[in-house]
Scaffold this motif. Structure first.
Motif, mmCIF file in Angstrom:
data_model
loop_
_atom_site.group_PDB
_atom_site.id
_atom_site.type_symbol
_atom_site.label_atom_id
_atom_site.label_comp_id
_atom_site.label_asym_id
_atom_site.label_seq_id
_atom_site.Cartn_x
_atom_site.Cartn_y
_atom_site.Cartn_z
ATOM 1 N N LYS A 110 20.287 -63.897 -2.393
ATOM 2 C CA LYS A 110 19.613 -64.437 -3.651
ATOM 3 C C LYS A 110 20.190 -65.373 -4.457
ATOM 4 C CE LYS A 110 16.575 -61.086 -3.066
ATOM 5 N NZ LYS A 110 15.463 -61.577 -2.423
ATOM 6 N N SER A 111 20.000 -66.417 -4.732
ATOM 7 C CA SER A 111 20.518 -67.317 -5.592
ATOM 8 C C SER A 111 20.467 -67.043 -7.029
ATOM 9 C CB SER A 111 20.010 -69.000 -5.382
ATOM 10 O OG SER A 111 18.673 -68.791 -5.257
ATOM 11 N N ALA A 112 21.570 -67.665 -7.766
ATOM 12 C CA ALA A 112 21.764 -67.261 -9.064
ATOM 13 C C ALA A 112 22.182 -68.612 -9.805
ATOM 14 C CB ALA A 112 22.562 -66.115 -9.314
ATOM 15 N N SER A 113 21.758 -68.526 -11.187
ATOM 16 C CA SER A 113 22.217 -69.751 -12.014
ATOM 17 C C SER A 113 23.695 -69.686 -12.366
ATOM 18 C CB SER A 113 21.186 -70.179 -13.146
ATOM 19 O OG SER A 113 21.054 -68.858 -13.729
ATOM 20 N N ASP A 114 23.970 -68.453 -12.627
ATOM 21 C CA ASP A 114 25.394 -67.990 -12.917
ATOM 22 C C ASP A 114 25.821 -66.707 -12.462
ATOM 23 O OD1 ASP A 114 27.784 -67.781 -14.013
ATOM 24 O OD2 ASP A 114 27.274 -68.007 -16.219
ATOM 25 N N VAL A 115 26.489 -66.682 -11.355
ATOM 26 C CA VAL A 115 26.839 -65.516 -10.536
ATOM 27 C C VAL A 115 27.939 -64.555 -11.507
ATOM 28 C CG1 VAL A 115 28.829 -65.833 -9.066
ATOM 29 C CG2 VAL A 115 26.775 -65.012 -8.422
ATOM 30 N N SER A 116 28.423 -65.262 -12.236
ATOM 31 C CA SER A 116 29.599 -64.563 -13.189
ATOM 32 C C SER A 116 28.972 -63.331 -13.929
ATOM 33 C CB SER A 116 30.392 -65.407 -14.053
ATOM 34 O OG SER A 116 29.809 -66.063 -15.067
ATOM 35 N N ARG A 117 27.621 -63.615 -14.238
ATOM 36 C CA ARG A 117 26.771 -62.898 -15.278
ATOM 37 C C ARG A 117 26.083 -61.866 -14.503
ATOM 38 N NH1 ARG A 117 23.713 -66.850 -19.448
ATOM 39 N NH2 ARG A 117 23.253 -64.760 -20.113
ATOM 40 N N VAL A 118 26.144 -61.764 -12.984
ATOM 41 C CA VAL A 118 25.601 -60.601 -12.349
ATOM 42 C C VAL A 118 26.615 -59.534 -12.205
ATOM 43 C CG1 VAL A 118 24.618 -60.140 -10.044
ATOM 44 C CG2 VAL A 118 24.296 -62.401 -11.048
ATOM 45 N N GLU A 119 26.183 -58.571 -12.998
ATOM 46 C CA GLU A 119 26.978 -57.153 -13.183
ATOM 47 C C GLU A 119 26.511 -56.359 -12.026
ATOM 48 O OE1 GLU A 119 27.443 -56.728 -16.919
ATOM 49 O OE2 GLU A 119 28.692 -58.388 -17.125
ATOM 50 N N GLU A 120 25.284 -56.170 -11.806
ATOM 51 C CA GLU A 120 24.657 -55.085 -10.828
ATOM 52 C C GLU A 120 23.620 -55.707 -10.146
ATOM 53 O OE1 GLU A 120 22.230 -52.726 -14.127
ATOM 54 O OE2 GLU A 120 24.010 -52.187 -13.616
ATOM 55 N N PRO A 121 23.460 -55.148 -8.862
ATOM 56 C CA PRO A 121 22.036 -55.619 -8.185
ATOM 57 C C PRO A 121 20.669 -55.571 -9.080
ATOM 58 C CG PRO A 121 22.865 -53.623 -7.097
ATOM 59 C CD PRO A 121 24.026 -54.085 -8.216
ATOM 60 N N ASP A 122 19.964 -56.498 -8.917
ATOM 61 C CA ASP A 122 18.350 -56.412 -9.699
ATOM 62 C C ASP A 122 17.670 -55.342 -8.721
ATOM 63 O OD1 ASP A 122 15.636 -56.706 -10.079
ATOM 64 O OD2 ASP A 122 16.164 -58.873 -10.603
ATOM 65 N N PRO A 123 17.168 -54.127 -9.508
ATOM 66 C CA PRO A 123 16.363 -53.322 -8.951
ATOM 67 C C PRO A 123 15.167 -53.714 -7.835
ATOM 68 C CG PRO A 123 16.616 -52.667 -11.401
ATOM 69 C CD PRO A 123 17.469 -54.296 -11.076
ATOM 70 N N LYS A 124 14.740 -54.787 -8.507
ATOM 71 C CA LYS A 124 13.716 -55.333 -7.440
ATOM 72 C C LYS A 124 14.256 -55.664 -6.182
ATOM 73 C CE LYS A 124 12.117 -58.836 -10.126
ATOM 74 N NZ LYS A 124 12.713 -58.685 -11.705
ATOM 75 N N HIS A 125 15.611 -56.139 -6.099
ATOM 76 C CA HIS A 125 16.106 -56.520 -4.702
ATOM 77 C C HIS A 125 16.743 -55.377 -3.934
ATOM 78 C CE1 HIS A 125 17.278 -60.272 -7.061
ATOM 79 N NE2 HIS A 125 15.930 -60.532 -6.839
#
Ligand code: SF4
Length: 239
Positions: A133-148
């Motif tokens: 999954k691409s993200a605009s700012d990966v440093s802000r991804v703290e946990e996987p998205d429940p949808k994914h």
């Protein structure tokens, strides 16, 4: 070789070219209406009402979103190329199609998906599902998205894989954050129930509840929902 000088006419033609427009024409997807009974893993974690509208009153994807998808596809292709080049795996299958048939409790439908990358490790023979999954700012991804997580759960079940990896790649600099996802039978059942729910509402022409609007953690997504106006009107009418 002789250098050909551009005429004033040619120069005007070059200046007239709008590269943004050319990109949009290239990305312009053919609108294919979705068929009731054919569902998609990447969409089942979204609001059920939004999913319903996407079948009943479909809208073309906005230009800005198409450009973002195109960037995401580039990230996926790059990751697949890197996996194929790695010595870690005895098999790397990119865009592996899956088809899940459901015929039970009055529900009859098919789920069509594509696993980004299905790999088998050379040393341990582990079957792993990789979803990028691409993200605009990966440093802000703290946990996987429940949808994914729901999406990968379907693939884990269909392929009887050992585990999944959700890989978030930053579109700016390819920084990576990854999460291991283990199979969870309860979550798989819950995900299948969502498909049955969507199918039931579509087949019976019933508008599903405005799921995300009444969920304090998910209501922010309504702002980006293409069916916001219809949904708000329906809520105002008591639906
Ligand atoms: S506006 Fe919110 S509640 Fe309504 S369909 Fe869209 S996501 Fe669902």
């Amino acid at each position: 070789m002789e250098n050909k000088k551009l005429s004033a006419y040619d120069e005007d033609k070059i200046i007239d070219i709008d590269v943004g427009e050319i990109i949009d024409e290239y990305l312009n997807e053919e609108s294919r209406p979705k068929k009731v009974g054919a569902y998609y893993p990447s969409e089942i974690g979204m609001c059920i009402r939004r999913g319903y509208y996407s079948y009943v009153t479909p809208k073309p994807t906005e230009r800005a979103a198409l450009r973002i998808f195109a960037l995401g596809n580039n990230v996926h292709s790059f990751l697949a190329a890197a996996l194929k080049d790695s010595k870690e795996f005895s098999l790397v299958e990119e865009e592996k199609p899956i088809k899940i048939e459901c015929d039970e409790e009055g529900a009859s439908f098919t789920i069509y998906g594509r696993i980004d990358d299905y790999v088998i490790t050379r040393a341990t023979n582990k079957k792993i599902i990789i979803e990028a999954k691409s993200a605009s700012d990966v440093s802000r991804v703290e946990e996987p998205d429940p949808k994914h997580v729901m999406q990968i759960m379907l693939y884990l079940n269909a392929e009887q894989a050992d585990y999944g990896l959700l890989v978030y790649a930053d579109k700016k600099n390819l920084a990576i954050k990854q999460f291991r996802v283990d199979y969870d039978n309860e979550l798989h059942k819950k995900t299948m129930t969502r498909f049955k729910d969507l199918d039931y509402h579509l087949r019976n022409n019933k508008l599903p509840p405005a799921e995300f609007y009444f969920d304090t953690k998910k209501v922010w997504e309504c702002k980006y929902c293409p069916y916001f106006n219809e949904c708000m009107q329906a809520i105002a009418n008591g639906d």
